[in-house]
Structures are given as C-alpha cells and as structure tokens.
Design a protein around this motif. Structure first.
Motif, PDB file in Angstrom:
ATOM      1  N   THR A  45      -7.041  -3.323   0.956  1.00  0.00           N
ATOM      2  CA  THR A  45      -7.470  -2.589   2.138  1.00  0.00           C
ATOM      3  C   THR A  45      -8.409  -3.421   3.002  1.00  0.00           C
ATOM      4  OG1 THR A  45      -7.268  -0.502   0.939  1.00  0.00           O
ATOM      5  CG2 THR A  45      -8.599  -0.487   2.943  1.00  0.00           C
ATOM      6  N   GLN A  46      -9.320  -4.130   2.351  1.00  0.00           N
ATOM      7  CA  GLN A  46     -10.262  -4.967   3.086  1.00  0.00           C
ATOM      8  C   GLN A  46      -9.547  -6.088   3.829  1.00  0.00           C
ATOM      9  OE1 GLN A  46     -13.360  -4.431   3.589  1.00  0.00           O
ATOM     10  NE2 GLN A  46     -14.072  -6.365   4.476  1.00  0.00           N
ATOM     11  N   ARG A  61     -19.348  -7.229   4.111  1.00  0.00           N
ATOM     12  CA  ARG A  61     -18.983  -7.585   2.741  1.00  0.00           C
ATOM     13  C   ARG A  61     -19.294  -9.060   2.507  1.00  0.00           C
ATOM     14  NH1 ARG A  61     -13.077  -6.596  -0.126  1.00  0.00           N
ATOM     15  NH2 ARG A  61     -13.606  -7.452  -2.151  1.00  0.00           N
ATOM     16  N   GLU A 101       0.838  -1.204   0.000  1.00  0.00           N
ATOM     17  CA  GLU A 101       0.000   0.000   0.000  1.00  0.00           C
ATOM     18  C   GLU A 101       0.870   1.251   0.000  1.00  0.00           C
ATOM     19  OE1 GLU A 101      -3.961   0.944   2.428  1.00  0.00           O
ATOM     20  OE2 GLU A 101      -2.148   1.181   3.637  1.00  0.00           O
ATOM     21  N   ARG A 131      -3.369   0.477  -4.542  1.00  0.00           N
ATOM     22  CA  ARG A 131      -4.636   1.013  -4.042  1.00  0.00           C
ATOM     23  C   ARG A 131      -5.794   0.057  -4.316  1.00  0.00           C
ATOM     24  NH1 ARG A 131      -1.425   3.320  -1.769  1.00  0.00           N
ATOM     25  NH2 ARG A 131      -1.003   5.570  -1.599  1.00  0.00           N
ATOM     26  N   ASN A 132      -5.509  -1.214  -4.404  1.00  0.00           N
ATOM     27  CA  ASN A 132      -6.544  -2.218  -4.628  1.00  0.00           C
ATOM     28  C   ASN A 132      -7.484  -2.269  -3.424  1.00  0.00           C
ATOM     29  OD1 ASN A 132      -8.069  -4.592  -4.935  1.00  0.00           O
ATOM     30  ND2 ASN A 132      -6.424  -5.570  -6.097  1.00  0.00           N
ATOM     31  N   PRO A 133      -8.794  -2.071  -3.625  1.00  0.00           N
ATOM     32  CA  PRO A 133      -9.737  -2.110  -2.493  1.00  0.00           C
ATOM     33  C   PRO A 133      -9.691  -3.436  -1.734  1.00  0.00           C
ATOM     34  CG  PRO A 133     -10.791  -1.200  -4.448  1.00  0.00           C
ATOM     35  CD  PRO A 133      -9.466  -1.754  -4.894  1.00  0.00           C
ATOM     36  N   ASP A 134      -9.415  -4.518  -2.452  1.00  0.00           N
ATOM     37  CA  ASP A 134      -9.333  -5.822  -1.796  1.00  0.00           C
ATOM     38  C   ASP A 134      -8.193  -5.860  -0.793  1.00  0.00           C
ATOM     39  OD1 ASP A 134      -9.927  -8.824  -1.674  1.00  0.00           O
ATOM     40  OD2 ASP A 134      -7.830  -8.830  -2.303  1.00  0.00           O
TER      41      ASP A 134
END
Length: 291
Positions: free
Chosen positions: A114-115, A273, A104, A109-112
């Motif tokens: 961050t999750q 989610r 990161e 910046r992959n949303p996955d």
C-alpha cells in the motif's frame, strides 16, 4: 502514404541515428558519482547489495539505445526532447501501480504494498506535471513527436508490466538508470541555458503545481535519507523558467533516490515513513551470481 509512414520514420531514424547509437553504447558514461550497483541480492548490512550483472547489462543496453535515439533526433530542440522523455518517464510508475493494484485486488494486504502504491502514484503525478510544463512550452507541437513519444510509451508500458511482475528489482533498476539520465539531461540544460532561462517567465501550470497546490503528494515522494526533515519539505519559489527546470531536475533526483532505496533496502522513505537505515545513497551495482 498512411500505411508507409511508420516504415519511412523507422528507415529515416536508422539512417540518421545508427552511428550515434553505436557510439553511445561504446562511450556510455557511468551513472553519477560512479553510482554503478542483481534480481536484488540481499546481504548483511556491511555487504554490497545489487542486482544480477546480466540484468544490469540488459537495462544499460536498453537505456543506451533509447538515450542515443532521442539525443540524435532532438539535438537542437530541447523542449521537444523533454516532452518525449517525460512522456516515457511516467510509464514505469503506471506499470508498477497496475501490477501492485492487481495483487491488492487478489487479496494481498501487505502494508508495504500500500505504501509503495501511494509513493508511485505521487511520482506519476509529479512526472505528469513535468510533461504539462513541456507541453506549455510547445514541446508537443509536432505530430511526429507526439506519435513517437506515445508509441514508445505504449510498448514500454507493457514491457515494464511484464518485467515488474517477474522481477521488481530489475524493473526498479531500469527506472533508476532513466532517472539518472534525466537528472543529467536537465543539469546540462541548466548549465547551457542559465542566462536565457532566467529571463523567461514561469509557466502557469508550474506555478500552480509547485506553489499553489496542496503539497501532500509532493511530500510523499520526497526521500529523506540525504536530507533533514526541514530541507526535505521542499517548497519551491519560482521567479523564472530557470527555477522551474531546477525543481524538475531535483524531482528526478528524488525519484532516483527512491528507486535506489527500493532496490537496496526494500523500502520507501519519505516524510511520513523514515528509512530504517540512513546509509549514503549510491547507484545500484552489478553483482556476479555464482550458480
């Protein structure tokens, strides 16, 4: 003596536990409900998803050795054994976070990503409270136990960092096996000590975590593939030490489900989610890779 101490510990361990380690390797049981499943090999929805049988075998070997060693050293001291197990069990989630945080920082910046970082932090926090419970029960009273647990955790952290950086499925599968072992360990303990545990009080740290704290982090790591949304919102009520260990056991199952889902579906599932697929959860299987 200080210089000789590590040598003495290693020699004693080898003499005491060597036979049991070999026996454990030979007689290692399959994971729960034959949950036996490669680098993660993705196939169509109707086909098996697993990891390379060579990675599977290496992970099985590592867990067998660690399990045999700890079981041998702590046959008659459950709380010390749990203290060592929980000290080690927290390590993979720190290693995952370290690698993902670095990615990161370097611009991913992959949303996955961050999750997954959020879920792994919640898992680490959960394992921390398991460890604090064991400490409150005296599991860390011996300097030898503390030294063994922290030394294993230190080297295991760097091993997990390297493995996760090279192959995330391989790292997740190793933890899957460990969480499966943890579930069985606590389940056996509950069966053996049910009446004794039901007569013992709830440690204050357990009551604060399970009943008093904001459940936000607790809900993040709760997997919903095998439960309804209502039952997934687990709000434990603790009446005795038995209930504490029952919830710790169930937490380990949640971690196991999350790891299996990451390997086989490449996703995390929780209350905020939902999973894209709701297929039954089974252990990751070894798959032969034809080169």
């Amino acid at each position: 003596f200080d210089e000789m101490f590590p040598f003495v510990v290693v020699t004693f361990t080898a003499l005491q536990c060597g036979p049991q380690l070999m026996s454990n390797l030979v007689a290692k049981r399959l994971p729960r409900t034959e949950r036996v499943l490669s680098e993660s090999i993705r196939m169509d929805a109707d086909e098996v998803v697993g990891i390379d049988y060579r990675l599977y075998s290496i992970n099985n070997f590592i867990v067998s050795i660690a399990k045999g060693l700890i079981d041998c050293l702590y046959q008659n001291d459950d709380y010390a054994r749990f203290y060592v197990l929980e000290t080690i069990a927290r390590v993979p989630y720190f290693s995952y976070l370290s690698v993902l945080h670095l990615r990161e920082t370097l611009g991913d910046r992959n949303p996955d990503l961050t999750q997954r970082m959020r879920v792994h932090y919640a898992e680490a926090d959960n394992e921390l409270h398991h460890l604090l419970v064991m400490e409150s029960l005296g599991g860390n009273s011996s300097a030898i136990d503390r030294t063994l647990a922290r030394t294993m955790a230190f080297f295991y952290f760097w091993y997990c960092v390297v493995v996760f950086a090279v192959s995330e499925p391989a790292a997740y599968h190793l933890s899957e096996l460990i969480e499966d072992h943890a579930y069985h360990t606590y389940n056996d303990f509950l069966s053996r000590k049910e009446h004794e545990l039901k007569a013992l009080p709830v440690p204050e740290i357990a009551r604060r975590y399970y009943e008093g704290q904001n459940p936000f982090l607790f809900d993040i790591f709760t997997n919903v593939r095998e439960t309804t949304y209502e039952s997934a919102r687990r709000r434990p009520r603790l009446e005795s030490l038995y209930d504490v260990f029952l919830n710790i056991r169930n937490d380990e199952n949640e971690h196991w489900q999350t790891l299996v889902t990451l390997i086989q579906n490449g996703e995390v599932c929780n209350l905020e989610r939902p999973c894209r697929t709701m297929t039954p959860i089974e252990s990751t299987k070894p798959i032969a890779v034809h080169e």
